[in-house]
Design a protein around this motif. Structure first.
Motif, PDB file in Angstrom:
ATOM      1  N   GLY A 195       9.391  -2.144  -0.415  1.00  0.00           N
ATOM      2  CA  GLY A 195       8.829  -3.251   0.380  1.00  0.00           C
ATOM      3  C   GLY A 195       7.465  -2.960   0.982  1.00  0.00           C
ATOM      4  O   GLY A 195       6.505  -3.702   0.725  1.00  0.00           O
ATOM      5  N   PRO A 196       7.336  -1.899   1.762  1.00  0.00           N
ATOM      6  CA  PRO A 196       6.053  -1.609   2.404  1.00  0.00           C
ATOM      7  C   PRO A 196       4.914  -1.432   1.403  1.00  0.00           C
ATOM      8  O   PRO A 196       3.761  -1.763   1.698  1.00  0.00           O
ATOM      9  CB  PRO A 196       6.310  -0.302   3.152  1.00  0.00           C
ATOM     10  CG  PRO A 196       7.779  -0.296   3.399  1.00  0.00           C
ATOM     11  CD  PRO A 196       8.386  -0.964   2.205  1.00  0.00           C
ATOM     12  N   TYR A 197       5.228  -0.907   0.236  1.00  0.00           N
ATOM     13  CA  TYR A 197       4.169  -0.697  -0.766  1.00  0.00           C
ATOM     14  C   TYR A 197       3.645  -2.026  -1.293  1.00  0.00           C
ATOM     15  O   TYR A 197       2.436  -2.195  -1.487  1.00  0.00           O
ATOM     16  CB  TYR A 197       4.676   0.170  -1.916  1.00  0.00           C
ATOM     17  CG  TYR A 197       5.001   1.585  -1.475  1.00  0.00           C
ATOM     18  CD1 TYR A 197       3.983   2.511  -1.272  1.00  0.00           C
ATOM     19  CD2 TYR A 197       6.322   1.974  -1.237  1.00  0.00           C
ATOM     20  CE1 TYR A 197       4.264   3.795  -0.853  1.00  0.00           C
ATOM     21  CE2 TYR A 197       6.616   3.252  -0.824  1.00  0.00           C
ATOM     22  CZ  TYR A 197       5.585   4.177  -0.624  1.00  0.00           C
ATOM     23  OH  TYR A 197       5.862   5.439  -0.201  1.00  0.00           O
ATOM     24  N   VAL A 198       4.589  -2.959  -1.524  1.00  0.00           N
ATOM     25  CA  VAL A 198       4.178  -4.265  -2.061  1.00  0.00           C
ATOM     26  C   VAL A 198       3.328  -5.006  -1.037  1.00  0.00           C
ATOM     27  O   VAL A 198       2.178  -5.370  -1.297  1.00  0.00           O
ATOM     28  CB  VAL A 198       5.415  -5.100  -2.457  1.00  0.00           C
ATOM     29  CG1 VAL A 198       4.988  -6.507  -2.890  1.00  0.00           C
ATOM     30  CG2 VAL A 198       6.200  -4.412  -3.569  1.00  0.00           C
ATOM     31  N   LEU A 199       3.901  -5.192   0.149  1.00  0.00           N
ATOM     32  CA  LEU A 199       3.167  -5.930   1.181  1.00  0.00           C
ATOM     33  C   LEU A 199       1.933  -5.136   1.621  1.00  0.00           C
ATOM     34  O   LEU A 199       0.880  -5.714   1.918  1.00  0.00           O
ATOM     35  CB  LEU A 199       4.089  -6.202   2.381  1.00  0.00           C
ATOM     36  CG  LEU A 199       3.591  -7.291   3.335  1.00  0.00           C
ATOM     37  CD1 LEU A 199       3.434  -8.621   2.612  1.00  0.00           C
ATOM     38  CD2 LEU A 199       4.550  -7.451   4.523  1.00  0.00           C
ATOM     39  N   GLY A 200       2.054  -3.812   1.631  1.00  0.00           N
ATOM     40  CA  GLY A 200       0.939  -2.955   2.020  1.00  0.00           C
ATOM     41  C   GLY A 200      -0.240  -3.104   1.068  1.00  0.00           C
ATOM     42  O   GLY A 200      -1.402  -3.106   1.493  1.00  0.00           O
ATOM     43  N   THR A 201       0.048  -3.237  -0.232  1.00  0.00           N
ATOM     44  CA  THR A 201      -1.025  -3.425  -1.208  1.00  0.00           C
ATOM     45  C   THR A 201      -1.745  -4.751  -0.955  1.00  0.00           C
ATOM     46  O   THR A 201      -2.978  -4.814  -0.946  1.00  0.00           O
ATOM     47  CB  THR A 201      -0.464  -3.392  -2.641  1.00  0.00           C
ATOM     48  OG1 THR A 201       0.225  -2.149  -2.810  1.00  0.00           O
ATOM     49  CG2 THR A 201      -1.562  -3.514  -3.676  1.00  0.00           C
ATOM     50  N   VAL A 202      -0.942  -5.797  -0.718  1.00  0.00           N
ATOM     51  CA  VAL A 202      -1.529  -7.102  -0.409  1.00  0.00           C
ATOM     52  C   VAL A 202      -2.423  -6.984   0.825  1.00  0.00           C
ATOM     53  O   VAL A 202      -3.578  -7.435   0.848  1.00  0.00           O
ATOM     54  CB  VAL A 202      -0.417  -8.152  -0.148  1.00  0.00           C
ATOM     55  CG1 VAL A 202      -1.028  -9.458   0.359  1.00  0.00           C
ATOM     56  CG2 VAL A 202       0.387  -8.385  -1.420  1.00  0.00           C
TER      57      VAL A 202
END
Lengths: 316, 280
Positions: free
Chosen positions: B156-163
């Motif tokens: 989760g954090p990686y996906v939203l973090g990339t955005v």
């Protein structure tokens, strides 16, 4: 003929601050001019006469203080983006190419910006690459081009979208004789082929002589002359000179009809007579023959550089 | 006399999108043209990263192993992610556009049938995104290998973090654009650039985590777009904030971005009327 550029009382003032005082400089002053579609017009004037300021207003990147300009039937500032599709501009001292990218990629981006279809863009780029001889450096980053190469690439970039009006602001500045000649030949061919209207500012009279049917001279923001190049020479009193070589040294040929004695050389063997056009050349030659036997003759046309020098000097 | 513009090619949507895409790519290609400079940037990043590690680890240790929610592991993650983002997020306040406005070359932008704002921000974003590959990733790898860092174990954090990271990059270039176009009114924008660099760096988390600041300073910081450029994206990526709070961060970023773009649009339009192309 429909007009492609029309200005009415176009005026632009700039505020200049020197130290604490502010003063207003009028760069373009009530300029009204008209360029018909398909014409090739040279726009000349001394540095600071208002040439570039006029061009910036014509293409919509400078707002007039008063008066108006209509280009391709559009209002330049308001319709900037629509107008940009119909006009190609090269400012000789500024680049419109991407400095770090190969020339070819600049063309690709510009074609997309002008919404050319890829096939259409490729064909046009190939045509320009051939006529402007860009082939050898299409893959070279712009920063590595010589000035002559870059200028050819700039012109190609400005013509990619087949504009109906091409505006060149000092396109041959800094180019060597051969590069100038190639560029001029290209422009002549391009106009013949596509009927592109050309507005050209330059300090190089060769550009005007080779490329333009009409000359506009701007002086301190005002139109000082509008007509043919030959007419321009006549207005400033640049006249043709008859040079006669005589068989024997002869006294100065003063008072011959239609002429004015300019100078004599080699003890009167060669004499320069200014022609004022009031009589025929045959009559002049007959008058010369009454005084001495003619060995040879030549006629010197007014030197355009000299003509322009006279105009600029008169305005100082 | 106003003739209707006939024969003008209709604005072909897909082709124009292609133009903006190519401008983004042009930025990437430009960045890739200078590998040596990129490498030098990486070395500088890594050096300062080690310096920050030494200082901030001492801070964590002095505080008894944890400060403002940071452990040595999460502090390391902050340090190396922020160092990695330095090539991509513009915290310097200066861009190609700054020069173009100063020299008058911006005139050629106005001679094209494009949105001048988009045509200038996109290549800058392209440069930033590209820089993440040769500068960002190696910085993070150095951090992992040399110091070690604590990162989230869920995707989760990686996906939203990339955005959030991409939004931070875009936001920084959109705000730097504002500094650049202020040059339409100011002859010299150096003062603004300096202010951006000082204030921006502080609040974006360039020197220390934003969260170490006293409350009053954090309140001031939150009133600026700078934390949204780098600090907040790192919070999301490292799962310092999660769930709804993480979405809120992205929401705030979007709001700042919308604001910056709107102001930029108005400034560009007003600037076009103000434009007095410098240098003949």
């Amino acid at each position: 003929m429909s007009s492609i550029i029309e200005t009415r009382d176009l005026t632009r003032e700039f505020t200049v601050r020197d130290r604490l005082r502010r003063r207003t400089v009028t760069a373009v002053d009530g300029l009204s001019l008209r360029v018909a579609a398909g014409e090739s017009v040279g726009y000349i004037g001394a540095n600071g006469a208002g040439k570039s300021t006029t061009i910036k207003m014509i293409v919509g990147i400078l707002v007039p203080t008063s008066g108006e300009a209509t280009t391709c039937g559009l209002r330049p500032v308001r319709d900037r983006r629509v107008l940009a599709r119909r006009v190609g501009v090269v400012f000789g001292q500024r680049s419109q190419l991407w400095w770090d990218l190969p020339v070819r990629e600049s063309f690709e981006i510009l074609a997309a910006i002008h919404a050319l279809r890829p096939a259409e863009a490729r064909a046009r780029a190939a045509e320009l690459a051939e006529t402007l001889e860009l082939g050898e450096f299409l893959a070279t980053p712009v920063r590595q081009l010589s000035l002559g190469q870059r200028m050819r690439a700039e012109i190609a970039a400005a013509l990619l979208h087949r504009p109906e009006l091409l505006i060149l602001d000092e396109p041959t500045i800094g180019l060597d004789v051969l590069s100038k000649q190639r560029l001029r030949e290209f422009l002549i061919a391009e106009r013949r082929e596509h009927g592109t209207t050309l507005l050209l500012t330059t300090h190089d009279m060769g550009d005007i002589e080779r490329l333009c049917d009409r000359v506009l001279v701007v002086d301190r923001g005002r139109l000082a002359y509008d007509g043919t190049l030959d007419g321009l020479a006549a207005t400033v009193g640049a006249r043709r000179v008859l040079v006669v070589d005589l068989v024997e040294p002869t006294a100065d040929l003063v008072g011959l009809p239609g002429t004015e004695h300019l100078r004599s050389k080699v003890g009167g063997l060669r004499q320069h007579l200014v022609l004022d056009g009031s009589t025929t050349l045959a009559a002049v030659l007959a008058a010369v023959a009454e005084h001495a036997e003619l060995r040879d003759l030549s006629i010197e046309e007014p030197d355009i550089e000299d003509v322009v020098r006279r105009i600029y000097a008169a305005s100082r | 006399m106003l003739v209707r513009a006939t024969g003008v090619p209709r604005l072909r949507g897909d082709l124009r999108l292609r133009a903006y895409w190519l401008l983004l790519v042009a930025g990437m290609r430009t960045q890739s043209a200078y590998p040596l400079a990129t490498f030098a940037g990486l070395v500088a990043n890594a050096t300062f990263g080690l310096l920050k590690t030494a200082i901030l680890f001492a801070v964590v240790e002095a505080a008894g192993g944890g400060i403002a929610g940071y452990t040595a592991g999460t502090m390391s993650a902050y340090i190396w992610l922020s160092q990695g983002l330095l090539g991509s997020v513009n915290l310097y306040g200066r861009s190609d556009m700054t020069e173009r406005v100063r020299t008058g070359d911006v005139a050629t932008d106005f001679l094209r049938p494009v949105n001048v704002q988009a045509a200038n921000i996109l290549p800058a974003i392209g440069k930033g995104l590209f820089a993440f590959v040769p500068r960002g990733l190696p910085s993070i790898v150095i951090g992992v290998l040399v110091v070690g860092m604590t990162m989230p174990a869920t995707p989760g954090p990686y996906v939203l973090g990339t955005v959030s990271m991409v939004l931070g990059i875009v936001l920084s270039h959109s705000v730097v654009y504002l500094v650049a176009v202020s040059g339409f009114w100011l002859v010299e924008t150096r003062g603004f650039v300096g202010l951006y660099m000082a204030v921006g760096g502080l609040f974006a988390g360039l020197f220390t985590p934003f969260h170490l600041f006293p409350d009053w300073l954090q309140v001031i910081g939150r009133a600026t777009p700078f934390p949204s450029m780098m600090m907040f994206p790192i919070d999301v990526l490292t799962a310092r904030v999660t769930g709804f709070a993480a979405l809120q961060v992205v929401g705030v970023q979007l709001a700042w971005l919308a604001g910056a773009l709107a102001v930029g649009h108005l400034m560009t339009r007003a600037g076009q009327r103000k434009l007095e192309v410098q240098g003949g």
